[in-house]
Design a protein around this motif. Structure first.
Motif, PDB file in Angstrom:
ATOM      1  N   THR A 172       0.840  -1.195   0.000  1.00 37.64           N
ATOM      2  CA  THR A 172       0.000   0.000   0.000  1.00 37.64           C
ATOM      3  C   THR A 172       0.877   1.247   0.000  1.00 37.64           C
ATOM      4  N   GLU A 173       0.585   2.130  -0.946  1.00 44.44           N
ATOM      5  CA  GLU A 173       1.334   3.376  -1.098  1.00 44.44           C
ATOM      6  C   GLU A 173       1.425   4.116   0.240  1.00 44.44           C
ATOM      7  N   LYS A 209      -1.134   4.617  -8.396  1.00 49.32           N
ATOM      8  CA  LYS A 209      -0.390   5.689  -7.755  1.00 49.32           C
ATOM      9  C   LYS A 209      -1.337   6.873  -7.607  1.00 49.32           C
ATOM     10  N   ASN A 210      -1.475   7.391  -6.424  1.00 49.86           N
ATOM     11  CA  ASN A 210      -2.444   8.470  -6.170  1.00 49.86           C
ATOM     12  C   ASN A 210      -3.824   8.108  -6.705  1.00 49.86           C
ATOM     13  N   SER A 247      11.458   0.580  -2.448  1.00 46.59           N
ATOM     14  CA  SER A 247      11.286   0.931  -1.045  1.00 46.59           C
ATOM     15  C   SER A 247      12.380   0.296  -0.192  1.00 46.59           C
ATOM     16  N   SER A 260       6.014   3.250  -2.845  1.00 45.55           N
ATOM     17  CA  SER A 260       5.707   4.351  -3.769  1.00 45.55           C
ATOM     18  C   SER A 260       4.419   4.136  -4.553  1.00 45.55           C
ATOM     19  N   ALA A 261       3.878   2.904  -4.566  1.00 49.97           N
ATOM     20  CA  ALA A 261       2.645   2.640  -5.315  1.00 49.97           C
ATOM     21  C   ALA A 261       1.924   1.459  -4.671  1.00 49.97           C
ATOM     22  N   THR A 262       0.602   1.474  -4.798  1.00 43.68           N
ATOM     23  CA  THR A 262      -0.190   0.372  -4.252  1.00 43.68           C
ATOM     24  C   THR A 262      -0.271  -0.762  -5.282  1.00 43.68           C
TER      25      THR A 262
END
Lengths: 160, 255
Positions: free
Chosen positions: A24-25, A44-45, A63, A71-73
Motif C-alpha cells: 500500500t502506497e 499511484k495516487n 522501497s 511508492s505505489a499500491t
C-alpha cells in the motif's frame, strides 16, 4: 533472462484474494514480493499505472533499496500467489543472481525513462503541450517489468 | 456515423496530441497500426507506456479501434512476433487485435499484423467468426495494417508492399471498407493511391507525412463519402460509386 522463479523457490508463499493489497502506497515497506501467479494492478495516487501478470515481477524493491515508503499500491485483481521476503538485504547478499536481476530491472527502467526524456526533448523543442502528461507517463514507466525480446524480423516477408 | 482513420504515427508525439484533440469530433477513431518507431531514441518499453497512455485518453473521448503493425511487435509467441501490448489493452471503448465492435449497424473488425502461419490462421478464423456477426443492413469495416497487394495503396515506387492474403480475404468475405496504412509514400507518388476499390470493398491508405498533423481520412457513412486530408490537399471519393477520387476545393458540410 534469469529464471527468477527458480531463485525465489525457497521463499515462503502468500495467497491474496482479488481486491486484496500486497503493498500500500505510503506504508513503510521493507518487504519484497515476487509474483508467482495471478494478476495485479499498480496504482499511484488512485490512478492505475500498470497491470502486471508476468510471473517473476518484483514489487517493493525501490522501497527496500532506498529505504523509502512504498511508492505505489499493488492490488490483486485475481487470486494471486506471491513469494515474499521480509529480510530482503540478507536475501540480496545471499543470492547474487537475484541481486543482479534486480539491478538489471532497475537499470532497464532508468534506461527507458532517460531515452524517453531524450527523445521528448528532440520532439518538443518548440512546443510544450505533451509535457502535461509527462508525469503520468513517468509514473507508469517506473512500474514496467522486463520482457524477453522477440527474434529479428523475417527476411523472407515480401511486405517488408 | 463519422469515422477518422490514421495509421503509421510512429511515435510522433505531436501527431498523437493532434489525434487526442480531434477524437471528440468523431464517432469512431481507427488507428491502423505502427504506433511505435523502431528507430526512436526512446526504448520500445518507454514508447509502449506513452502510447498506452494516449490510447486510454482517446478512448475516454470516443470509440477507438486499434490494430497492430509491423513496428508494434514487441514479444514472441510460438516462433511468431506479436504485439502482446496491444492484445493487453483493456477498456470498454477500445477494440483491439482479435476483437470486433458493433456501433449502430456498423461492424468493425481489428485484425493483427501476421508474422507467421499461426497469426495468419487466427486472422482468417476471426474473419469467419466476425462474418457471422455482420449486420444484415449495415457496413462491415476492417482495420488491417498492410494494404492489399497489387493496388496503388501498396505501391512503393518500385514494387508492391501489399498483402496478397488480404486480397483473397476481401474476395472471400466481402467487407464494405478496409482501412490500412504501412506504405507511407503510396498516396503521394505516381501510380500510388489513397483509395481503391477491390472486389467491391473501398480500401484506404492515408499515407504518412511529417509535421504535427498526420495525413488522415474521414468517412461519413450517412453521406457515403470519404475524404483524404494531407499536405497534398483535399480529395474525395463516393462510397456508393465506382469512380476515382477527385480533388475538392472545400470541406463537405458533414465534416
Amino acid at each position: 533472462m534469469t529464471d527468477i522463479m527458480a531463485l525465489c523457490s525457497r521463499l515462503p508463499l502468500q495467497d491474496f484474494a482479488a481486491g486484496e493489497a500486497l503493498l500500500t502506497e505510503g506504508d513503510p515497506g521493507g518487504v519484497l514480493f515476487i509474483l508467482k501467479e495471478g494478476s495485479v494492478v499498480v496504482t499511484k495516487n488512485g490512478a492505475e499505472v500498470a497491470q502486471v501478470t508476468e510471473p517473476g515481477a518484483v514489487f517493493g524493491e525501490m522501497s527496500v533499496l532506498l529505504e523509502l515508503p512504498i511508492s505505489a499500491t499493488v492490488t490483486a485483481v485475481s487470486p494471486v500467489k506471491a513469494h515474499y521476503c521480509t529480510d530482503p538485504f540478507d536475501f540480496f547478499a545471499g543470492n547474487p543472481d537475484f541481486s543482479l536481476h534486480t539491478a538489471r530491472l532497475l537499470a532497464s527502467r532508468l534506461h527507458n525513462a532517460t531515452t524517453y526524456l531524450a527523445d521528448l526533448k528532440l520532439q518538443f523543442e518548440d512546443r510544450s503541450d505533451h509535457f502535461g502528461i509527462m508525469d503520468q507517463i513517468l509514473g507508469a514507466m517506473v512500474e514496467q517489468q522486463p520482457k524477453a525480446r522477440p527474434r529479428q524480423r523475417r527476411s523472407d516477408d515480401p511486405r517488408l | 456515423m463519422k469515422i477518422l482513420l490514421v495509421a503509421d504515427l510512429h511515435y510522433a508525439l505531436k501527431q498523437f496530441d493532434w489525434l487526442l484533440s480531434e477524437a471528440p469530433h468523431y464517432d469512431v477513431v481507427v488507428m491502423a497500426g505502427d504506433f511505435l518507431d523502431l528507430s526512436s531514441l526512446a526504448t520500445l518499453e518507454a514508447q509502449i507506456v506513452v502510447v498506452n497512455t494516449y490510447l486510454k485518453r482517446i478512448a475516454e473521448k470516443t470509440q477507438l479501434v486499434v490494430c497492430s503493425g509491423n513496428h508494434d511487435l514487441e514479444a514472441e509467441e510460438e516462433g511468431e512476433r506479436v504485439a502482446s501490448w496491444i492484445r493487453s489493452l483493456g477498456g470498454t471503448r477500445i477494440c483491439r487485435d482479435g476483437q470486433h465492435v458493433l456501433t449502430g449497424n456498423t461492424l468493425i473488425s481489428a485484425l493483427p499484423w501476421w508474422d507467421g502461419p499461426l497469426t495468419k490462421t487466427a486472422v482468417r478464423d476471426q474473419l469467419a467468426r466476425d462474418a457471422e456477426a455482420r449486420p444484415e443492413a449495415g457496413s462491415w469495416i476492417w482495420a488491417h495494417h498492410a494494404p492489399p497487394a497489387d493496388s496503388g495503396l501498396s505501391w512503393g515506387g518500385s514494387r508492391s508492399y501489399g498483402d496478397s492474403d488480404l486480397v483473397q480475404w476481401i474476395e472471400a468475405f466481402r467487407p464494405d471498407i478496409v482501412f490500412s496504412g504501412h506504405v507511407h509514400q503510396a498516396p503521394f507518388i505516381s501510380d500510388g493511391a489513397w483509395a481503391d476499390q477491390i472486389s467491391g470493398a473501398w480500401c484506404f491508405n492515408m499515407g504518412q507525412q511529417p509535421g504535427p498533423i498526420p495525413s488522415h481520412i474521414a468517412v461519413s457513412l450517412e453521406a457515403d463519402e470519404a475524404i483524404w486530408l494531407s499536405q497534398m490537399g483535399l480529395s474525395r471519393v463516393s462510397l456508393s460509386g465506382h469512380g476515382s477520387p477527385t480533388s475538392l476545393d472545400a470541406l463537405p458540410d458533414w465534416f
